[in-house]
Design an enzyme around this catalytic site. Structure first.
Site, PDB file in Angstrom:
ATOM      1  N   SER A  51       0.846  -1.195   0.000  1.00 15.60           N
ATOM      2  CA  SER A  51       0.000   0.000   0.000  1.00 15.60           C
ATOM      3  C   SER A  51       0.877   1.240   0.000  1.00 15.60           C
ATOM      4  CB  SER A  51      -0.895   0.017   1.251  1.00 15.60           C
ATOM      5  OG  SER A  51      -1.653   1.220   1.321  1.00 15.60           O
ATOM      6  N   TYR A 101      -1.746  -0.509  10.582  1.00 16.59           N
ATOM      7  CA  TYR A 101      -1.871  -0.959   9.190  1.00 16.59           C
ATOM      8  C   TYR A 101      -0.662  -0.506   8.373  1.00 16.59           C
ATOM      9  CZ  TYR A 101      -3.549  -1.005   4.339  1.00 16.59           C
ATOM     10  OH  TYR A 101      -3.672  -1.193   2.976  1.00 16.59           O
TER      11      TYR A 101
END
Length: 253
Positions: free
Chosen positions: A137, A151
């Site tokens: 990501s 995350y």
């Protein structure tokens, strides 16, 4: 679509929904034989309706990864591509984050990635042109967002793994790279409402949010012979989202 991946065999973990489903569709459209995994039987049933062979798999379980990936390789007659996509993105503010929150996201996003790669190595090496593509990501690698510190930490950890794994695997004929999506129109993102989607689209120089197939197309390239000399890298697929220095920069377009 094309014969880019003709004769390739692929497994996509977390390939039943969202970005994973887009990856699976693109690999299949480019000629690969594809098997997907999902966390639940319901997810797998939907993937089967879309024409995929689908197995239930919790990537936290090392033994299950070994079993399912070996089964997929046997059914496909070998395995040349692993798209390690399974992951979660729960939110938690730092001061409220529990050990259970931390363990869950690291067990799935980091340990799960490593488990899948470990299980796939023998079949990928046997193929003579193994390809691994990890879904990371922009969060954690280039950007941050409140309530996603854990995350972001997992996504940065994935890139650390990819870089060192690339060195270990290179002489075994296996490349490993990552795609780093920005905001992509997944079911989870759509649930946040049209107002949120419009706001996010305004933050992207391209002026719109990406589709799961945009990530899938990049994975298909990294799985192809054209990417044989690329390893240990991360490709950002975000419509330019990480580029503006300030929100005002977009007003100059």
């Amino acid at each position: 679509m094309t014969a880019l991946l003709d004769s390739r065999t692929a497994l996509v973990t977390g390939g039943t929904v969202g970005i994973g489903a887009g990856i699976a569709r693109q690999l299949r459209d480019h000629g690969a034989q594809v098997i997907v995994t999902g966390l639940t039987e319901d997810e797998c049933s939907q993937a089967r309706e879309d024409g995929f062979t689908a197995y239930v798999l919790d990537v936290r379980d090392r033994a299950a990864c070994d079993e399912v990936i070996a089964r997929a390789a046997d059914e496909l007659g070998g395995l040349s591509v692993l798209a390690s996509n399974a992951g979660v993105y729960p939110q938690a503010r730092i001061e409220a984050m529990t050990d259970e929150d931390i363990d869950l996201i690291f067990d799935i996003n980091v340990k799960g990635t490593i488990h899948a790669v470990q299980a796939a190595i023998p079949a990928l090496e046997a193929s003579g042109r193994g390809r691994i593509v990890v879904t990371s990501s922009i969060t954690g690698n280039f950007t941050g967002f409140p309530a996603w510190s854990h995350y972001g930490a997992t996504k940065a950890a994935q890139m650390g793994f990819v870089r060192s794994a690339a060195i270990e695997l290179a002489r075994r004929g296996i490349t490993i790279n990552a795609v780093l999506p920005g905001n992509i129109l997944t079911p989870g993102l759509k649930e946040l409402g049209q107002e949120y989607l419009d706001q996010m689209a305004r933050s992207v120089p391209a002026g719109y949010l990406g589709e799961p197939e945009d990530i899938g197309a990049t994975v298909a390239f990294l799985a192809s012979d054209g990417a044989r000399y690329i390893t240990g890298q991360g490709i950002v697929v975000d419509g330019g989202q990480i580029l503006p220095e300030t929100p005002e920069a977009l007003e100059e377009i």
